[in-house]
Motif scaffolding. Structure first.
Motif, mmCIF file in Angstrom:
data_model
loop_
_atom_site.group_PDB
_atom_site.id
_atom_site.type_symbol
_atom_site.label_atom_id
_atom_site.label_comp_id
_atom_site.label_asym_id
_atom_site.label_seq_id
_atom_site.Cartn_x
_atom_site.Cartn_y
_atom_site.Cartn_z
ATOM 1 N N SER A 130 -39.325 18.307 52.950
ATOM 2 C CA SER A 130 -40.394 19.198 53.432
ATOM 3 C C SER A 130 -39.803 20.340 54.245
ATOM 4 N N GLN A 131 -38.665 20.063 54.934
ATOM 5 C CA GLN A 131 -38.055 21.092 55.783
ATOM 6 C C GLN A 131 -36.959 21.876 55.076
ATOM 7 N N ALA A 132 -36.381 21.296 54.014
ATOM 8 C CA ALA A 132 -35.244 21.944 53.345
ATOM 9 C C ALA A 132 -35.681 23.101 52.462
ATOM 10 N N ILE A 133 -36.931 23.112 52.028
ATOM 11 C CA ILE A 133 -37.322 24.067 50.977
ATOM 12 C C ILE A 133 -37.366 25.516 51.467
ATOM 13 N N SER A 134 -37.543 25.739 52.768
ATOM 14 C CA SER A 134 -37.480 27.110 53.304
ATOM 15 C C SER A 134 -37.536 27.049 54.827
ATOM 16 N N GLU A 135 -37.154 28.152 55.450
ATOM 17 C CA GLU A 135 -37.234 28.184 56.918
ATOM 18 C C GLU A 135 -38.680 28.118 57.387
ATOM 19 N N SER A 136 -39.578 28.791 56.666
ATOM 20 C CA SER A 136 -40.980 28.778 57.116
ATOM 21 C C SER A 136 -41.571 27.380 56.965
ATOM 22 N N ALA A 137 -41.161 26.658 55.908
ATOM 23 C CA ALA A 137 -41.648 25.286 55.738
ATOM 24 C C ALA A 137 -41.075 24.384 56.837
ATOM 25 N N ALA A 138 -39.802 24.611 57.197
ATOM 26 C CA ALA A 138 -39.207 23.819 58.287
ATOM 27 C C ALA A 138 -39.982 24.056 59.578
ATOM 28 N N ASP A 139 -40.325 25.304 59.829
ATOM 29 C CA ASP A 139 -41.098 25.615 61.041
ATOM 30 C C ASP A 139 -42.483 24.976 60.981
ATOM 31 N N ALA A 140 -43.087 24.999 59.806
ATOM 32 C CA ALA A 140 -44.424 24.402 59.658
ATOM 33 C C ALA A 140 -44.371 22.908 59.990
ATOM 34 N N VAL A 141 -43.301 22.234 59.555
ATOM 35 C CA VAL A 141 -43.180 20.794 59.840
ATOM 36 C C VAL A 141 -43.036 20.567 61.345
#
Ligand SMILES: O=C(O)C(=O)C[C@H](O)[C@H](O)COP(=O)(O)O
Length: 306
Positions: A130-141
């Protein structure tokens, strides 16, 4: 709706290589797999993601509705696609090839989070993917974890280390920062060995307890699971089956384990159940199709000779 378990991450269309070389279409993505496994054991489950406004996205919406998973926190967006991956099988087991860069899920950010649902769920489940797919996704997590914990919910985290998606040093920094905020740590042994530099399962369990988790379930493949809490630890033996495809065995463990925890089992009992569910899920090809429902797991456990 208050969820027992809300999963957040990236679903992907799956094409799984068959013995005759053809590819069987299906559905995958670790947190979606976990959601389906949990729903099949009777938990009230919801999913948080963005999908493309494409046929693949539509097919996930149909799948989740058929599985009884709440899709009110899923959005189909017009400007990005749903991710795809292929599973091939060789001497070293299964391998994944991804076609996911720029996907709708990877474009999610903290601004897209369903705050009300996160504040009401009993458990949020997320992963290294969930966090590896992009920086924004990592922040969302990270933001989702904060919201859930501030509201009194628990967070569960599967390391699911995928070095095709990010380098080890960055994965280690982000995953361990997130796991320091988690209640239930679900590392796989190989992941954890790479992330911690340790080999011994007990030493690895100590690392994740020290990071802050109240429950660590370290999956050991066919050997079963080491379950550790600050007060107790036990090895829960694996189940022998004839496996054809281990894709999503770890996710099936996660979903079944969390479903049994919310049903009131202690972590040791929940792990025995989840080991059985994970073993059953390896008997067919694909992530979702072979995942067992509760009756099949109960039946399998009832035939157990301790
Ligand atoms: O690799 C990814 O990004 C995916 O999400 C594809 C797969 O569906 C899961 O990885 C399966 O996970 P396991 O249970 O660990 O086998």
């Amino acid at each position: 709706m208050t969820h027992d378990i809300l999963c957040l991450g990236e679903p992907m269309l799956e094409f799984n290589q068959q013995p005759d070389g053809r590819y069987l279409p299906g559905h995958g993505g670790d947190t979606s797999n976990c959601a389906i496994a949990a729903a099949r054991q009777g938990a009230r489950v919801g999913y948080v993601t963005h999908l493309g406004a494409d046929a693949f996205g539509d097919s996930f919406m149909t799948l989740w509705r058929d599985e009884g998973i709440d899709t009110s926190c899923v959005r189909q967006v017009p400007d990005a696609h749903t991710g795809v991956y292929f599973v091939t099988h060789g001497d070293g087991g299964h391998q994944f090839s991804y076609f996911r860069a720029g996907s709708a899920s990877s474009r999610m950010g903290p601004q897209d989070l369903p705050r009300d649902a996160l504040e009401q769920t009993r458990i949020l489940h997320v992963s290294g993917i969930s966090q590896a797919i992009s920086e924004s996704a990592a922040d969302a997590v990270f933001e989702a974890i904060d919201l859930v914990r501030a509201a009194g919910g628990r967070v569960s985290y599967d390391t699911n280390l995928r070095l095709k998606l990010w380098p080890l040093a960055r994965a280690r920094a982000v995953i361990h920062a997130a796991m320091a905020q988690c209640d239930i740590a679900l590392p796989g042994l190989e992941d954890a060995q790479q992330l911690t530099g340790l080999t011994d399962p007990d030493a690895i369990a100590d690392v994740y307890l020290k990071l802050g988790a109240g429950i660590v379930a370290l999956t050991l493949g066919a050997e079963g699971t080491l379950v550790a809490t600050p007060d107790d630890r036990r090895r829960i033996g694996g189940r022998q089956v004839t496996a054809v495809d281990a894709t999503a065995a770890g996710d099936t463990f996660d979903g079944a384990f969390l479903a049994r925890l919310v049903a009131g089992d202690d972590p040791f009992v929940a792990a025995r159940y989840a080991n059985a569910a994970a073993a059953l899920s390896t008997q067919g090809y694909g992530a979702v199709a072979p995942m067992p429902h509760r009756a099949a797991v109960e039946d399998f456990l009832s035939k157990e000779h301790p």
